[in-house]
Scaffold this motif. Structure first.
Motif, PDB file in Angstrom:
ATOM      1  N   ILE A 177       0.816  -1.211   0.000  1.00 22.76           N
ATOM      2  CA  ILE A 177       0.000   0.000   0.000  1.00 22.76           C
ATOM      3  C   ILE A 177       0.854   1.267   0.000  1.00 22.76           C
ATOM      4  O   ILE A 177       0.552   2.239  -0.696  1.00 22.76           O
ATOM      5  N   LEU A 178       1.934   1.252   0.778  1.00 20.21           N
ATOM      6  CA  LEU A 178       2.722   2.480   0.969  1.00 20.21           C
ATOM      7  C   LEU A 178       4.032   2.483   0.203  1.00 20.21           C
ATOM      8  O   LEU A 178       4.773   3.469   0.255  1.00 20.21           O
ATOM      9  N   GLY A 179       4.333   1.401  -0.511  1.00 19.98           N
ATOM     10  CA  GLY A 179       5.639   1.274  -1.146  1.00 19.98           C
ATOM     11  C   GLY A 179       5.992   2.377  -2.116  1.00 19.98           C
ATOM     12  O   GLY A 179       7.144   2.801  -2.194  1.00 19.98           O
ATOM     13  N   ALA A 180       4.996   2.886  -2.851  1.00 17.59           N
ATOM     14  CA  ALA A 180       5.261   3.929  -3.855  1.00 17.59           C
ATOM     15  C   ALA A 180       4.909   5.321  -3.360  1.00 17.59           C
ATOM     16  O   ALA A 180       5.044   6.296  -4.106  1.00 17.59           O
ATOM     17  N   LEU A 181       4.467   5.434  -2.102  1.00 18.72           N
ATOM     18  CA  LEU A 181       3.982   6.724  -1.609  1.00 18.72           C
ATOM     19  C   LEU A 181       5.054   7.806  -1.640  1.00 18.72           C
ATOM     20  O   LEU A 181       4.781   8.960  -1.999  1.00 18.72           O
ATOM     21  N   SER A 182       6.285   7.465  -1.280  1.00 24.63           N
ATOM     22  CA  SER A 182       7.335   8.482  -1.227  1.00 24.63           C
ATOM     23  C   SER A 182       7.698   9.008  -2.619  1.00 24.63           C
ATOM     24  O   SER A 182       8.279  10.085  -2.735  1.00 24.63           O
ATOM     25  N   ASP A 183       7.371   8.261  -3.672  1.00 27.29           N
ATOM     26  CA  ASP A 183       7.588   8.749  -5.029  1.00 27.29           C
ATOM     27  C   ASP A 183       6.638   9.903  -5.365  1.00 27.29           C
ATOM     28  O   ASP A 183       6.876  10.650  -6.316  1.00 27.29           O
ATOM     29  N   HIS A 184       5.565  10.045  -4.571  1.00 30.22           N
ATOM     30  CA  HIS A 184       4.546  11.064  -4.852  1.00 30.22           C
ATOM     31  C   HIS A 184       4.565  12.213  -3.843  1.00 30.22           C
ATOM     32  O   HIS A 184       4.386  13.365  -4.235  1.00 30.22           O
ATOM     33  N   VAL A 185       4.745  11.900  -2.559  1.00 32.87           N
ATOM     34  CA  VAL A 185       4.671  12.959  -1.541  1.00 32.87           C
ATOM     35  C   VAL A 185       6.045  13.381  -1.035  1.00 32.87           C
ATOM     36  O   VAL A 185       6.153  14.322  -0.248  1.00 32.87           O
ATOM     37  N   GLY A 186       7.093  12.684  -1.443  1.00 32.29           N
ATOM     38  CA  GLY A 186       8.438  12.983  -0.963  1.00 32.29           C
ATOM     39  C   GLY A 186       8.909  11.958   0.051  1.00 32.29           C
ATOM     40  O   GLY A 186       8.098  11.262   0.685  1.00 32.29           O
ATOM     41  N   ARG A 187      10.215  11.867   0.210  1.00 34.37           N
ATOM     42  CA  ARG A 187      10.786  10.870   1.123  1.00 34.37           C
ATOM     43  C   ARG A 187      10.604  11.257   2.595  1.00 34.37           C
ATOM     44  O   ARG A 187      10.295  10.423   3.435  1.00 34.37           O
ATOM     45  N   ARG A 188      10.828  12.539   2.921  1.00 32.11           N
ATOM     46  CA  ARG A 188      10.831  12.958   4.319  1.00 32.11           C
ATOM     47  C   ARG A 188       9.504  12.715   5.039  1.00 32.11           C
ATOM     48  O   ARG A 188       9.495  12.209   6.169  1.00 32.11           O
ATOM     49  N   PRO A 189       8.348  13.056   4.459  1.00 30.87           N
ATOM     50  CA  PRO A 189       7.090  12.806   5.169  1.00 30.87           C
ATOM     51  C   PRO A 189       6.847  11.331   5.475  1.00 30.87           C
ATOM     52  O   PRO A 189       6.378  10.985   6.564  1.00 30.87           O
ATOM     53  N   VAL A 190       7.170  10.470   4.525  1.00 27.26           N
ATOM     54  CA  VAL A 190       6.961   9.039   4.747  1.00 27.26           C
ATOM     55  C   VAL A 190       7.915   8.520   5.823  1.00 27.26           C
ATOM     56  O   VAL A 190       7.526   7.746   6.712  1.00 27.26           O
ATOM     57  N   LEU A 191       9.171   8.949   5.776  1.00 23.77           N
ATOM     58  CA  LEU A 191      10.130   8.533   6.798  1.00 23.77           C
ATOM     59  C   LEU A 191       9.710   9.009   8.177  1.00 23.77           C
ATOM     60  O   LEU A 191       9.798   8.268   9.166  1.00 23.77           O
ATOM     61  N   ALA A 192       9.275  10.265   8.270  1.00 18.33           N
ATOM     62  CA  ALA A 192       8.857  10.812   9.559  1.00 18.33           C
ATOM     63  C   ALA A 192       7.686  10.014  10.135  1.00 18.33           C
ATOM     64  O   ALA A 192       7.677   9.667  11.326  1.00 18.33           O
ATOM     65  N   ALA A 193       6.702   9.693   9.292  1.00 15.13           N
ATOM     66  CA  ALA A 193       5.545   8.925   9.756  1.00 15.13           C
ATOM     67  C   ALA A 193       5.954   7.521  10.195  1.00 15.13           C
ATOM     68  O   ALA A 193       5.462   6.996  11.204  1.00 15.13           O
ATOM     69  N   ALA A 194       6.863   6.893   9.440  1.00 16.67           N
ATOM     70  CA  ALA A 194       7.330   5.547   9.795  1.00 16.67           C
ATOM     71  C   ALA A 194       8.049   5.553  11.146  1.00 16.67           C
ATOM     72  O   ALA A 194       7.869   4.636  11.965  1.00 16.67           O
TER      73      ALA A 194
END
Length: 412
Positions: free
Chosen positions: A83-100
């Motif tokens: 579900i989230l594997g491609a999310l950072s390609d769209h919203v950026g790396r930092r937001p996904v890393l911070a949430a993780a």
């Protein structure tokens, strides 16, 4: 002449943006920081392995329940990858890393306060989601930040970090459980502290992926691989499955086999079992970094097969030394597989394909890592630990042979 009030916010905003950019870490420092966070996540993922026996003794749950604890982590992780594997390609790396990192911290707090198996199940499930989101994003970020003068460095780290982190996590936890106070608390407090530091670091990272449309569609579970990359990925599937299935055997049943088959009761030994495989794998990946990919894949298939077979001989003869030698040999194959497969993908993928491609590869890896291990955990209750480990090992030997055949067919 007075300044127009509409221009002041523009000047202020620009000043803030400049100040923010100045506070960002340089690319070399950010690259090292991402590698360290990558190690932290993979170490945290293997930390529970030496503790499972302790939790069983404390709370008196069955081997089937233990398998369920392992299974919920897998469900969370694979679901997150899909579900989230491609999310950072769209919203950026930092937001996904911070949430993780935030979600991982919540899971660690639950581990720290767990008083029964139900809390352990929730903690492990949340950790699976956080790990899945983090691993694909961290792998893609390493490639984004790869220094121009060393084009293969990101691929090398994507190959070395997973087995190295698994080794650090299991051995470190085993040592703390054996020798330090608070065996079910201290390791989680240390990891929680590391995640807090990681969260601060992410705030200082430069963003390496531009935002692009398609966020909602990217959340639909799918395993999308660009047509031009499918042939290369499919050729890597057999060796990925063989190596990660072996990793699943060691992380799920390794410490239990050390106790039940070889009579080694030390928690440190339980962690060392995993480290012999994964630590050797990390060292092997580094040592083989300059070899041709085709050659490394051949080495991986051969040594996975031979090493696992030797380990099974050690188990049948109850020889700890023979089993340890077999584990080290298989560990070289494990590291060679990781180097050749993830290193190849790092080079092939374009920037806007990296998150999704790593998600696909990691999904294949963790399905191979987890589903056989869950089945083995259930089988151990019915057929016994020794018989289950033997059959599992024979399947890995067969998979290693298939991987070698696949590489020969690809060359032909």
């Amino acid at each position: 002449m007075t300044t127009s009030p509409t221009t002041a916010p523009s000047v202020t905003t620009t000043s803030r943006e400049v100040a923010t950019r100045r506070r960002r870490l340089s690319h070399p420092v950010a690259f090292a920081a991402i590698a360290a966070i990558f190690v932290a996540f993979t170490a945290a993922s293997s930390a529970p392995s030496p503790l499972y026996v302790v939790y069983q003794q404390l709370w008196g749950f069955s081997a089937t329940t233990l398998t369920l604890v392992f299974a919920v982590y897998v469900v969370g992780l694979v679901g997150s990858l899909l579900i989230l594997g491609a999310l950072s390609d769209h919203v950026g790396r930092r937001p996904v890393l911070a949430a993780a990192i935030v979600l991982e911290a919540v899971a660690l707090v639950l581990f720290l306060s767990a008083g029964d198996v139900n809390v352990l199940l929730v903690a492990r499930f949340l950790q699976g989601i956080a790990t899945g989101a983090a691993l694909t994003t961290l792998g893609a970020t390493l490639v984004d930040l790869n220094p121009p003068h060393a084009p293969g460095r990101a691929g090398l780290l994507n190959s070395i970090v997973p087995p190295a982190g698994l080794a650090f996590g299991s051995l470190g936890t085993g040592a703390l459980v054996q020798y330090a106070p608070g065996p079910t608390h201290l390791v989680w407090a240390i990891l929680l502290t590391i995640m807090v530091i990681a969260g601060v670091v992410v705030l200082l990272l430069p963003e390496t992926s531009t935002r692009r449309p398609g966020v909602m569609s990217s959340l639909l579970p799918k395993l999308g691989v660009p047509a031009r990359l499918r042939k290369d990925l499919f050729a890597l599937v057999p060796i990925i499955v063989a190596s990660w299935a072996l990793g699943g055997l060691y992380l799920s049943l390794g410490p239990s086999v050390a106790v039940g088959v070889f009579g080694l009761g030390s928690h440190l030994i339980g962690g060392l079992v995993v480290t012999l495989l994964c630590g050797t794998g990390a060292l092997a990946a580094y040592a083989l970094r300059s070899r041709a990919t085709s050659r490394v894949l051949t080495i991986a298939g051969a040594l996975l097969t031979i090493g696992t077979a030797v380990t099974l001989i050690g188990m049948e003869t109850e020889s700890t030394l023979v089993a340890a030698i077999g584990t080290v040999v298989a560990g070289v194959g494990f590291g060679a597989s990781s180097l050749a497969s993830f290193g190849t993908l790092a080079v092939l993928a374009a920037p806007d394909e990296r998150g999704e491609l790593f998600a696909v590869a990691l999904t294949i890896a963790y399905v191979a890592f987890s589903i056989p291990a869950v089945i083995a955990g259930l089988a151990a209750t019915t057929f016994g630990l020794h018989s289950t480990a033997l059959v599992y090992g024979l399947v890995v030997v067969a998979l290693g042979g298939i991987a070698m055949i696949a590489q020969r067919a690809r060359k032909a």
